[in-house]
Write a protein that holds these residues in place. Structure first.
Motif, PDB file in Angstrom:
ATOM      1  N   GLU A  33      -1.884  -0.943  10.375  1.00 43.83           N
ATOM      2  CA  GLU A  33      -1.553  -1.799  11.525  1.00 43.83           C
ATOM      3  C   GLU A  33      -2.552  -2.935  11.686  1.00 43.83           C
ATOM      4  N   LYS A  34      -3.819  -2.696  11.402  1.00 45.64           N
ATOM      5  CA  LYS A  34      -4.852  -3.726  11.534  1.00 45.64           C
ATOM      6  C   LYS A  34      -4.656  -4.879  10.553  1.00 45.64           C
ATOM      7  N   LEU A  62       3.956   5.326   3.264  1.00 52.20           N
ATOM      8  CA  LEU A  62       2.972   6.386   3.497  1.00 52.20           C
ATOM      9  C   LEU A  62       3.597   7.760   3.278  1.00 52.20           C
ATOM     10  N   ASP A  63       3.093   8.442   2.250  1.00 46.29           N
ATOM     11  CA  ASP A  63       3.601   9.757   1.864  1.00 46.29           C
ATOM     12  C   ASP A  63       2.473  10.566   1.230  1.00 46.29           C
ATOM     13  N   GLY A  64       1.274  10.423   1.773  1.00 47.61           N
ATOM     14  CA  GLY A  64       0.104  11.073   1.188  1.00 47.61           C
ATOM     15  C   GLY A  64      -0.169  12.428   1.789  1.00 47.61           C
ATOM     16  N   TYR A  96      -2.387   9.598  10.754  1.00 46.65           N
ATOM     17  CA  TYR A  96      -2.711   8.755  11.902  1.00 46.65           C
ATOM     18  C   TYR A  96      -3.757   7.698  11.516  1.00 46.65           C
ATOM     19  N   TYR A  97      -4.719   8.096  10.714  1.00 49.15           N
ATOM     20  CA  TYR A  97      -5.719   7.141  10.210  1.00 49.15           C
ATOM     21  C   TYR A  97      -5.033   6.068   9.366  1.00 49.15           C
ATOM     22  N   GLU A  98      -4.167   6.477   8.441  1.00 51.88           N
ATOM     23  CA  GLU A  98      -3.473   5.530   7.568  1.00 51.88           C
ATOM     24  C   GLU A  98      -2.629   4.545   8.380  1.00 51.88           C
ATOM     25  N   LEU A 149       0.852  -1.189   0.000  1.00 49.27           N
ATOM     26  CA  LEU A 149       0.000   0.000   0.000  1.00 49.27           C
ATOM     27  C   LEU A 149       0.881   1.230   0.000  1.00 49.27           C
ATOM     28  N   GLU A 150       0.584   2.131  -0.903  1.00 51.77           N
ATOM     29  CA  GLU A 150       1.296   3.413  -0.952  1.00 51.77           C
ATOM     30  C   GLU A 150       0.268   4.529  -0.939  1.00 51.77           C
ATOM     31  N   THR A 151       0.528   5.555  -0.144  1.00 52.15           N
ATOM     32  CA  THR A 151      -0.277   6.766  -0.242  1.00 52.15           C
ATOM     33  C   THR A 151       0.648   7.876  -0.734  1.00 52.15           C
TER      34      THR A 151
END
Length: 175
Positions: free
Chosen positions: A118-119, A101-103, A111-113, A9-11
């Protein structure tokens, strides 16, 4: 380790170069996998990228900008357009082996991402966050620090100088 299938996953897709690099790794190591990359920028909309592939302020679509790597683009990457929190809510992945994560550069979005990823991770899975640079992105640093306080990840901070600024990264491995 040999993996049957990898979900990445990438943001913050931007031009798509990070996704291409990750796809190239999957291909070179003969790993089945998919990269889900999220950005507000539309994949087939002409944008002034001002980069090597589209110099001199020529407008080009991301799809065309990545034509040189069409095999990687078309076989390994799914480009998702919109707000990461809305897309993640509906994505339904069973596992995220690796996240970059770089969105959106707000506390709430990162924090949401982080909590979403993590889930869907197990011990040994990885998260990398870009722009851990307190002077430039204090909200991102706070989101990462708050997330790390949960003590679910081992982590290291890395800094590099790109000629303009020191740029920070955080490497997290789920315990």
């Amino acid at each position: 380790n040999k993996f049957e299938n990898i979900n990445i996953l990438e943001t913050g897709t931007a031009r798509g170069f990070s996704a291409i690099c990750m796809a190239d790794i999957l291909k070179n190591f003969n790993i089945n996998g998919k990269i889900y990359t999220i950005d507000f920028l539309k994949h087939n909309e002409k944008i002034n990228w001002n980069c090597v592939g589209a110099p001199n302020r020529i407008e080009e679509t991301r799809y065309n900008l990545l034509q040189k790597w069409s095999d990687l683009r078309d076989n390994y990457i799914e480009f998702l357009e919109g707000d990461s929190t809305q897309i993640l809510y509906n994505l339904n992945l069973n596992r995220i082996n690796f996240a970059f994560l770089d969105g959106g550069h707000t506390y709430d979005e990162l924090y949401y991402e982080l909590n979403y990823v993590e889930k869907y991770q197990i011990s040994g899975d990885i998260i990398v966050c870009d722009d851990y640079t307190i002077e430039q992105f204090p909200e991102l640093c706070k989101a990462i620090n708050d997330f790390l306080e949960k003590n679910k990840y081992e982590y290291n901070f890395f800094y590099g100088d790109d000629g303009t600024k020191n740029r920070g990264y955080v490497y997290m491995k789920k315990i």
